[in-house]
Scaffold this motif. Sequence first.
Motif, PDB file in Angstrom:
ATOM      1  N   VAL A   6      33.320  37.107  46.292  1.00  0.00           N
ATOM      2  CA  VAL A   6      33.821  38.043  45.281  1.00  0.00           C
ATOM      3  C   VAL A   6      35.208  37.616  44.840  1.00  0.00           C
ATOM      4  N   VAL A   7      35.425  37.613  43.525  1.00  0.00           N
ATOM      5  CA  VAL A   7      36.755  37.308  42.994  1.00  0.00           C
ATOM      6  C   VAL A   7      37.108  38.374  41.951  1.00  0.00           C
ATOM      7  N   GLY A   8      38.318  38.899  42.080  1.00  0.00           N
ATOM      8  CA  GLY A   8      38.806  39.889  41.128  1.00  0.00           C
ATOM      9  C   GLY A   8      39.458  39.205  39.944  1.00  0.00           C
ATOM     10  N   VAL A   9      39.206  39.732  38.748  1.00  0.00           N
ATOM     11  CA  VAL A   9      39.791  39.160  37.535  1.00  0.00           C
ATOM     12  C   VAL A   9      40.497  40.253  36.743  1.00  0.00           C
ATOM     13  N   ASP A  10      41.644  39.881  36.189  1.00  0.00           N
ATOM     14  CA  ASP A  10      42.371  40.834  35.361  1.00  0.00           C
ATOM     15  C   ASP A  10      42.777  40.234  34.014  1.00  0.00           C
ATOM     16  N   GLY A  11      42.323  39.011  33.756  1.00  0.00           N
ATOM     17  CA  GLY A  11      42.632  38.360  32.491  1.00  0.00           C
ATOM     18  C   GLY A  11      43.848  37.459  32.547  1.00  0.00           C
ATOM     19  N   SER A  12      44.627  37.528  33.612  1.00  0.00           N
ATOM     20  CA  SER A  12      45.818  36.690  33.735  1.00  0.00           C
ATOM     21  C   SER A  12      45.402  35.249  34.030  1.00  0.00           C
TER      22      SER A  12
END
Length: 192
Positions: A6-12
């Motif tokens: 699992v990898v979290g993404v925030d657009g950065s």
Amino acid sequence: MRIPLVVGVDGSEASLEAVDWAADEAVRHGVPLHLLHAAPRDHEVSDVIAHASERAVKGAPTVRLSKEVLHDDAASALVDKGRNAFAWSAQLGALTTPQAPSWYALEAHRRSPAQVLDDALRTSEEQYHDARVSRRVVEGPPRQALLEAASEADLLVVGARRRQGHRGLQLGLTNHALLHHAPCPIAVVPRI
């Protein structure tokens, strides 16, 4: 089906670098990749997850990919999804891929955790040379490691960030667990 990485993404850019690295690791270990974007309920869902998906497939075309948008705070969403995610850990001394993220992974592979700890304590030891310090590097969940250490301690000292725009301290999940379950007194020290 195997449990996903699992990898979290925030657009950065940092989160997209994490997607690159995670996609390579998922292929390397033969596990699916699950992209997670968390946003508060009152925020409109943007194309963050779509952009991250494109980037993952571009960098690792064979990766088995799933994606999800949750209306929750990022930390809670990642902790919740991480409970049933693939148990990856850094192997000391070697980069796993040439595209490893520039933040923690590069530093961890450049120097051993014991060296990082020694460097962090060096100034304090010089300033407080009469204080006895014992070091122990533990790999695993911070809450578990600190609770185990607290069982042998007279006092457990943890740090906390100041809340921006509000009074008080920003206590994370680890601090909350320690405050509720530690068998010794706890001092929460604000970051200066």
